[in-house]
Structure formats: C-alpha cells, structure tokens
Design a protein around this motif. Structure first.
Motif, short mmCIF file in Angstrom:
data_model
loop_
_atom_site.label_atom_id
_atom_site.label_comp_id
_atom_site.label_asym_id
_atom_site.label_seq_id
_atom_site.Cartn_x
_atom_site.Cartn_y
_atom_site.Cartn_z
N ALA A 76 0.87 -1.19 0.00
CA ALA A 76 0.00 0.00 0.00
C ALA A 76 0.90 1.22 0.00
CB ALA A 76 -0.90 -0.01 1.22
N ASN A 77 0.75 2.07 -1.02
CA ASN A 77 1.73 3.14 -1.20
C ASN A 77 1.06 4.42 -1.71
OD1 ASN A 77 3.91 4.77 -1.88
ND2 ASN A 77 5.07 3.13 -2.86
N GLY A 78 0.90 5.35 -0.82
CA GLY A 78 0.36 6.66 -1.21
C GLY A 78 -1.14 6.64 -1.39
N PRO A 79 -1.77 7.84 -1.35
CA PRO A 79 -3.23 7.92 -1.50
C PRO A 79 -3.67 7.53 -2.91
CG PRO A 79 -2.25 10.11 -1.47
CD PRO A 79 -1.16 9.17 -1.13
N GLN A 93 -12.30 6.91 -6.49
CA GLN A 93 -13.36 7.34 -5.59
C GLN A 93 -13.60 6.26 -4.53
OE1 GLN A 93 -17.00 8.27 -7.57
NE2 GLN A 93 -18.02 9.04 -5.72
N GLY A 94 -13.62 6.65 -3.26
CA GLY A 94 -13.90 5.74 -2.16
C GLY A 94 -12.72 4.88 -1.76
N ALA A 95 -11.56 5.07 -2.37
CA ALA A 95 -10.39 4.25 -2.05
C ALA A 95 -9.53 4.91 -0.99
CB ALA A 95 -9.56 4.03 -3.32
N SER A 96 -8.69 4.12 -0.36
CA SER A 96 -7.77 4.63 0.66
C SER A 96 -6.36 4.80 0.10
CB SER A 96 -7.74 3.67 1.86
OG SER A 96 -9.01 3.56 2.45
N TYR A 97 -5.71 3.70 -0.25
CA TYR A 97 -4.32 3.77 -0.71
C TYR A 97 -4.16 3.13 -2.08
CZ TYR A 97 -3.50 4.78 4.22
OH TYR A 97 -3.54 5.32 5.48
N ASP A 98 -3.22 3.64 -2.80
CA ASP A 98 -2.83 3.02 -4.06
C ASP A 98 -2.05 1.73 -3.74
OD1 ASP A 98 -2.68 2.87 -6.83
OD2 ASP A 98 -0.71 3.79 -6.86
N VAL A 99 -2.04 0.80 -4.67
CA VAL A 99 -1.32 -0.47 -4.47
C VAL A 99 -0.32 -0.65 -5.59
CG1 VAL A 99 -1.53 -2.98 -4.32
CG2 VAL A 99 -3.25 -1.53 -3.24
N GLY A 101 6.76 2.19 4.92
CA GLY A 101 6.08 2.51 6.17
C GLY A 101 5.81 1.22 6.93
N PRO A 102 5.45 1.33 8.22
CA PRO A 102 5.23 0.14 9.03
C PRO A 102 4.11 -0.75 8.46
CG PRO A 102 5.38 2.09 10.40
CD PRO A 102 5.28 2.57 8.99
N ALA A 103 4.44 -1.99 8.11
CA ALA A 103 3.49 -3.02 7.69
C ALA A 103 2.76 -2.70 6.40
CB ALA A 103 2.48 -3.30 8.81
N THR A 104 3.30 -1.81 5.57
CA THR A 104 2.62 -1.51 4.30
C THR A 104 2.59 -2.71 3.36
OG1 THR A 104 4.68 -0.65 3.35
CG2 THR A 104 3.19 0.95 4.39
N GLN A 127 4.25 5.81 -7.91
CA GLN A 127 4.42 6.09 -6.49
C GLN A 127 5.91 6.09 -6.12
OE1 GLN A 127 2.17 7.08 -4.56
NE2 GLN A 127 0.26 6.52 -5.61
N PRO A 128 6.30 6.92 -5.17
CA PRO A 128 7.71 7.00 -4.77
C PRO A 128 8.22 5.66 -4.24
CG PRO A 128 6.47 8.85 -3.89
CD PRO A 128 5.47 7.90 -4.46
#
Length: 860
Positions: free
Chosen positions: A700-703, A707-713, A723-726, A833-834
């Motif tokens: 999971a990396n970045g927003p 629509q309605g999503a949390s993180y990009d994959v 990040g921790p446990a991404t 994504q970075p």
C-alpha cells in the motif's frame, strides 16, 4: 536465521551434513567423520554482534565445569558396579572467530563468547571424545586441538571424502512409482543406510532394543535398558548390510558377541551345570552378562520371563557369521568366528538329547518371546537343520574330527518342524507343543528367514510355507516384523509392496524417518526407533535380488507398479545390476568378485536369453529358453544376461541420477521431512510477485485517486520499507471460516493491509495499463461494491497435494467482482508512487506475461 521467512534446512545424506539458510545467513553442521567433533560453520552473521555457545547439562547430572582460554567444557564419570568399569562423558567447545573467551556460568554450564570474523563467518566445534576420567581441562584441550584453524573447505575435506567414498560403494536402488510410494520407501532405505554408517563405527553396536541412541533428543530418557542389547532388534540391520555392500558395519554387532564369548562360556557352565559349549542370551548386557531385570537367562530351571529360555539367538549370530563370510570371503574372519560357531552347536548337542524316538528334542525352551516352556521351537529346529551340516563341514576342514563326527551323527536325528492347522490349512507350528502367546512374534516363519529352509519354488514345501505366511497369527504386529522379507522369499510380490507401505503408515511416526515399535503417536515419547528402516531395506533388497540358496533370482519378487534401477551384492561378493520397467527387467549385469559358477533363474520366463561379455559383447553361452541358466564368472570381469529379442545393443546409455529434495516426502499421513506451514485464516503474509527477481512485494503506497479508495497499491522491492506493515496483509475468510483454519485453493478471501487503519484489497475503476481490466487500491470496507474486495485464491501446487495453501506456495488471486470476473491480481507497468516498482491492476489472464499474476506467499 531459523525464524526467517526464507528459512530452509535439509539433511544432505551424500555429504553427511545438515544445511540451513535464512535471512542472509547459512549454517553447515556435521559430525566429523574422522573425529569425535560436531562442527558448525556459519556465514552471514553480523560481524560486531557477540555470539554465545553454552555447554550445558540438566538437573540430575553432576559434571565438572571448566573454562580456560578459548575452551569451555563439562566432564562427568559414572561407575558401573556390575562390570567394575568406569565410564564418562565429556563435551568441549571452542570457536574460530574474534575475541573468543570461555567462562564457567554455574556447575552445569560453561560458556563461549566471541564475535564473528570480519566477513561475518565463524566456526563452532564441540567435541565429545571417549572419556573415563582425568583432568577435564586436559582432555578438553586435546579434543578440540586445531579446531579453530584452517578454512571451512579444508576442515570438511576429510569428512566429505569419507561420506562420498561410502556412497560410491554402497549398493544403489532408485525406485519410481506413480503414487510416490516407491520413492518414499527408497528414502527410508537410504536413511537406514545413513544411520548405520553414521553410528556403527565404534566397538559397540549403538542400537539397544532398536532405540537409536546416538540420534536421541530426549536427554537421559530412553526406552528399555540402554546397557542391554536385544538380538532380535539387531538382526535386520545386520541383514541389510550384506546386500548393501556395507558388511564392514557389522563389525560392532559381531564384536558384541565375540568379545564377550569367554564370559558367556563361563556363565553357561555356571548356570547350566554339565553343559557344553555356549548359550547366548537374547538380551545381553554390553559386558556379556545375560541378566534380564535381575534374572538370569540361559537357565535350566526357574525364571519365567519372555527371554529366559530363548536359545535361538546364539545360532542366528553364528549363521550371520557364516553369511558375513559368504558376502566378504574374509577367511580371517571365518577362522576367528569358528570357535564361537562350534560352541553354539556343541550347546545344542547337549541341550537337545536323543529321545526314545531316536530324534533330538529341545525341551522347556521359548519359541522367541511368543511361546514359553515349549518343545522343539521352530527357530531352534530350523537352526539345527542349517547349522549342523554347515559346522560339520567347517570342523572337517579344520581337523576338528570329534565335533565333525558328532554333528554327522546328529544330522539325521534332527526332528521335522512341527505342523498344526489354522483356518483349515496345514501350517508350520510355533513348536511341537501348544501354549498361550506372550508376545506377537511369528516363530513359525523363522524357517523361511533367517534360516532359508523354504523358497518360492512350486511344490508342497512352498504351499506349506505360503499357507503359514497367509495364516500367521500376528501379521506385522510391530515394527520389527520381517513380513515383507518372508513375502519376498516366498515370491509374493504384491505382499512385499503392501506390507512395506502399511508398515510405514503404522510405525514411522516421526518426520525424521524414525519409528515407534508399536506405532504410538510421537507426542510424549522418549525414544526414536530405527529398526523399521532396516526392515524396509532388507525387504526391498530381498524383493529385487536373491541368491541365498544357490539360485540367483533377478528380479526375485519385485512388485508391479514400481520401476527400479538397482545394483546389489550377493553371496560371493558379486554385484548384480538390474533395471526393471513395468514389471519386466531390461537387462541383468553381473560383476564378478571371484571365479565362480552361478545358477540363475531365467529372468524372462519362457523367452530366449543369452550371456555375453559385459565389456566386449562376445557371446559366452548359446541362446536358451531354459528355466535356469549356468553362468561362469571370472574375477574382475562382467557378464550381461540379455533377451535375444532385446539385446544390450538395442539400449542406449543413460546415467541414473537424482535431484536434492526440496519438499517433504509423503506416504499417507507419514512424512520424511517437515511440510511448510499451512496458511491459516487470521495469519499475516507477504505476497512477492514472480515476474522476475525484482517483481517486488504487494504494498500500500500513497493515496489513491479512485473514488472511495484509501491507498494506491503497487509493488515495493523491499517489504515495509515505505512505512510500518505496508507490505503485510491479513488473510480473512469471506465465507465465515474460523481463524486458524487452513486456507484451501479455491477459497474466497479478503486481504487486509496492516498499515495504519485496516484497509481491504479492492478493485476500483478501470485501469489505464495496456491489457488490464481494473485498477487496484485499498478501501475501508470489505466489499465497496459487490465482490470488489473478495478474492478467489488458487494455488499452483503444494506439498502434500491436499488442497491447502502453504508458505512459499505460488498463488493466483482472482477478484470476485462480476462475479468472479474482476480479473487476476497483476503487476503491469511502472508505478508512479515514490520507491515503488510496478503498478497493480487486474488482468483477464492468469499470467498476462511470465509471472505477472503469480504471487509467492511468504511469512512477514
């Protein structure tokens, strides 16, 4: 290392080494073949992290702890009141590294501390030499002298040379089968040969009552009595060694009895006044005394125990001495063994006096442990039938005319084996008297093996022996049952296969290949048993090649459904090679150890065969379809027996080879090796894309812009680096299956990312990548739309193939949107994504490109 997600370990039988790796580290462990040292070579350790090694004993032991310079040690002695001898144990440890120092922690612990070399490597050596007292420090220093010097390659060179030389001369058998049973039993045989070679090189046999003492992990706990040996549980190892070309490993077995020969003669005279010769007890202490739980064996009166009056152990040892000679042609060994053999038959001449019927009868003896106070037990009558003429001839050759004359007169006085009726069939009896059973051995089949009085040739004798076999009272009741060998001797091919498979399922309870004699579950046990491995070895060898009665049979009783490439030793020391495919031998080759003439059963009944020189192809005997062939052998030469319809020239050479095991072997519920752990609901995993070495970890990396999503994959080259446990995903059932339940191929699951607030892997919107279906992101709800957060998990395969998904398995994930039309989770094109590697979308194909939709399941 052992807790790493990429940890793996395997025992290399060829190298005699345990090889482990994980988290960038390796550990190579072995007990040196040419010294009493355990060696552990480690690479990849952190150079500046201090390592510790404890030499430690448990409560109840009373060692002396020692530390000096770079050596830590414990030493302890024990006085054996019965023999008046002092024994002891010593463990000394040292290390090759930096700043090595030893300290005494307490009375039961000595410790080494050190840092690895600057390259992250180090060596630990723990020595356990023979020790019977004296200064612990002096003995310890001598035991590890030179152990910290030299490269790893130089240090292991002698060890590898020993093991490679062993396997180069051991008789090979490679078995192939559609169901894997043949391969499994082949591995059991190899383990039996390995444990024999690893342990049977000292002055004493190392298995008491079939307990594998040198491989114990149960501290001081052990079944039965470790200072006693049961002959009945040693004989299958001895038999295995003959055909395997490992007869030299029988030396401790013979030494146990020959070194105590004088003691046994003295005790026989003491306990049986007026007796002649020697009585060898079934249970014998290492010092030759024949007490069983404080009660004497080899007695004329009293002492009702299972082994008190077993008389057939000594004769079987004597016959094994003869077999050792037949396989090795070692005249010095035979001459040294003759006094033992002679005194065994002298004892029988005394113990079996001539009765009113003119026959010799053994009264008040045990038929193994099964029947007590019996007359003419089958093993003893069979022994007299075989040993009397054999030792008569040996006595004649050595000028022992008195014994030769006594035996010549006694041969016609040996009674016939007793018979009885079971299930309407006439069969061999345990003895000439009836009685209750006290154990589950089959004395009535001892005449078949080890005494070789019955074979597979059609006729009344074969019918009698075969009916005895099929109506035996105790079919393979414990792991020492030689039922498969009896079946092989009687030509019962499928019984061989079924008995070895069933026996493995019944008794091989430990994944290291060891057994329990009664098949109990491994939990709470205190001993490994290794006799089942030897039962398997002997059964397989007897099924492939037999020549015990002067007739060479190839294949002797090989089961249908098993293909085999094998080369075994026979009496005379000759090497017999054969390849069997679909029940039919291709060719039979014989390498001659000496000048000899052999009788051989036609391997292709009714077909025309001929004998050619194995090197030149010159015909040595005219073609014949006779049932038997005569083979003349010249030392150092080889012959090939071929069908005229399929000659040697019609075959092409192909080496017999194999590959190192990468997974546990299975036979029903039994395993050799440990399976990878099941993936279970509620556990967390990493998913590594298989599109190449840099496919990366699902992350999971970045927003997300959806629509309605949390993180990009996307995928990340290093797990959790962003990040921790991404990169960590929790597996939850989409159908309500409980946590801890194994995940099975085809299940519906949710994958919950463990970064921050839990979010679900989800398809959301159309993908822009070529050939893709939907974009993939995470969302706070398990199914943002119908099935968008639900995935079918499919495994490519697993071991065992029971439908479960396991760590290190390759899986495909099909989204359930549509339903089941959301596409396969796929790495497709570079991510924006970075720090990410590939963008993640779904694809209509299981692998749009090599490995793009394949994911390896790993532990975090």
């Amino acid at each position: 290392m052992t807790g790493a997600r990429d940890y793996e370990g395997r025992l290399s039988l060829y190298d005699g080494q345990f090889v482990q790796s994980g988290a960038g580290m390796t550990a190579l462990s072995y007990v040196n073949a040419d010294s009493d040292q355990l060696v552990v070579e480690v690479t990849g350790a952190a150079p500046d992290v201090t390592q510790t090694v404890d030499v430690k004993l448990w409560t109840g032991r009373n060692p002396t702890a020692h530390a000096s310079g770079t050596v830590a040690a414990l030493g302890e002695t024990f006085d054996d009141a019965a023999s008046g001898q002092t024994f002891g144990s010593l463990a000394a440890a040292t290390a090759a590294g930096r700043a090595v120092s030893a300290t005494v922690v307490d009375d039961h612990t000595a410790r080494l501390s050190f840092k690895p070399r600057s390259d992250g490597s180090f060596r630990v050596v723990v020595a356990a030499p023979k020790y019977a007292g004296g200064a612990v420090g002096t003995a310890a220093a001598a035991a590890v002298a030179g152990a910290a010097s030299g490269s790893a390659a130089a240090f292991e060179a002698g060890h590898l040379q020993w093991w490679h030389a062993l396997w180069d001369r051991v008789s090979p058998m490679k078995i192939s089968s559609a169901d894997g049973s043949g391969e499994y039993l082949e591995n059991q045989r190899l383990l039996g040969l390995y444990t024999t070679a690893a342990s049977m090189r000292g002055p004493q046999a190392t298995s008491h009552g079939a307990v594998a003492n040198l491989f114990s992990s149960f501290k001081d706990a052990a079944d039965w009595s470790p200072q006693h040996y049961w002959h009945f549980n040693l004989r299958m190892q001895t038999s295995q060694n003959f055909a395997a070309n490992m007869a030299d490993f029988n030396t401790p077995y013979f030494g146990l009895y020959e070194n105590n020969f004088a003691t046994r003669k003295a005790q026989t005279a003491q306990l049986m006044p007026g007796s002649s010769g020697v009585c060898i007890p079934e249970v014998m202490r290492f010092d030759g005394s024949g007490d069983d739980h404080g009660l004497n064996q080899c007695v004329s009166t009293g002492n009702d125990t299972p082994v008190a009056r077993i008389l057939s152990s000594g004769p079987e040892i004597a016959y094994n001495m003869w077999r050792q000679y037949l396989f090795t042609r070692d005249e010095n060994f035979l001459n040294a063994s003759y006094p033992f053999m002679a005194d065994v038959v002298r004892f029988y001449l005394w113990r079996a006096p001539v009765g009113s019927d003119g026959k010799r009868h053994i009264l008040d003896a045990n038929a193994l442990e099964t029947q007590w106070h019996a007359t003419d037990p089958a093993p003893d009558v069979a022994a007299m039938k075989v040993l009397f003429p054999l030792v008569r001839d040996l006595a004649t050759d050595r000028g022992d005319t008195t014994l030769a004359g006594q035996l010549a007169a006694a041969i016609p006085q040996v009674p016939q084996l007793a018979k009885t009726s079971r299930n309407g069939k006439t069969v061999l009896a345990w003895s000439a008297t009836s009685g209750i059973a006290h154990n589950k051995q089959n004395p009535d089949l001892e005449p078949v093996w080890p005494w070789n009085l019955y074979n597979d040739q059609p006729g009344p004798d074969h019918t009698l022996a075969s009916d005895t076999f099929t109506n035996r009272v105790y079919p393979q009741a414990y792991d020492w049952g030689m039922d498969a060998t009896w079946a092989a001797r009687l030509g019962r091919n499928e019984d061989v296969k079924n008995l070895l498979i069933q026996g493995t399922r019944d008794y091989q309870t430990f994944p290291n290949g060891f057994s329990r004699y009664e098949g109990a579950a491994p939990e709470g046990q205190t001993s490994f048993y290794n006799e089942w491995q030897w039962v398997v070895s002997t059964g397989l060898q007897e099924a492939l090649v037999q020549a015990y009665d002067g007739l060479l049979r190839v294949p002797a009783a090989w089961p249908a459904g098993w293909d085999v490439d094998g080369a075994l030793r026979i009496e005379g020391g000759h090497r017999v090679s054969v390849q069997v495919r679909q029940g039919t031998p291709a060719l039979v080759g014989i390498e001659a150890a000496r000048d000899d003439t052999l009788r051989m059963r036609n391997p292709w009944k009714g077909q025309q065969v001929r004998v050619i020189d194995g090197m030149t192809g010159t015909e040595l005997a005219a073609p014949t379809s006779a049932p038997e062939i005569s083979l003349r052998l010249t030392k150092g030469s080889s012959v090939v027996v071929e069908r005229t319809s399929a000659p040697l020239s019609s075959f092409t050479y192909a080496p017999v080879s194999g590959t190192a095991a990468t997974a546990a072997k299975h036979l029903g519920s039994r395993t050799i090796g440990l399976d990878r752990a099941d993936l279970t609901y509620g556990s967390t995993i990493l998913l590594h894309n298989q599109s190449g070495p840099n496919g990366g970890y699902l992350d999971a990396n970045g927003p997300s812009a959806q629509q309605g999503a949390s993180y990009d994959v996307s995928t990340n080259p290093t797990p959790n680096s962003r990040g921790p446990a991404t990169s960590v995903w929790k597996v939850v059932s989409a159908t309500g299956r409980a946590s801890g339940t194994p995940v099975e191929s085809g299940d519906l699951i949710h994958l919950i990312n463990q970064y921050g607030n839990d979010t679900y892997l989800d398809v959301n919107g159309f993908a822009t990548q070529p050939g893709a279906k939907y974009d993939v992101s995470t969302t706070a709800t398990k199914d943002r739309g119908p099935g968008t957060g639900t995935w079918h998990i499919f495994g490519e395969t697993s071991s065992p193939t029971d439908g479960h998904i396991r760590n290190d398995d390759i899986v495909h994930l099909l989204n359930d949107y549509g339903p089941a039309n959301g596409g396969f989770l796929d790495a497709n094109g570079p991510s924006t994504q970075p720090g990410a590697t590939y963008d993640i979308s779904t694809s209509p194909y299981t692998d749009r490109a090599p490995g793009t939709s394949s994911w390896k399941v790993l532990t975090p």
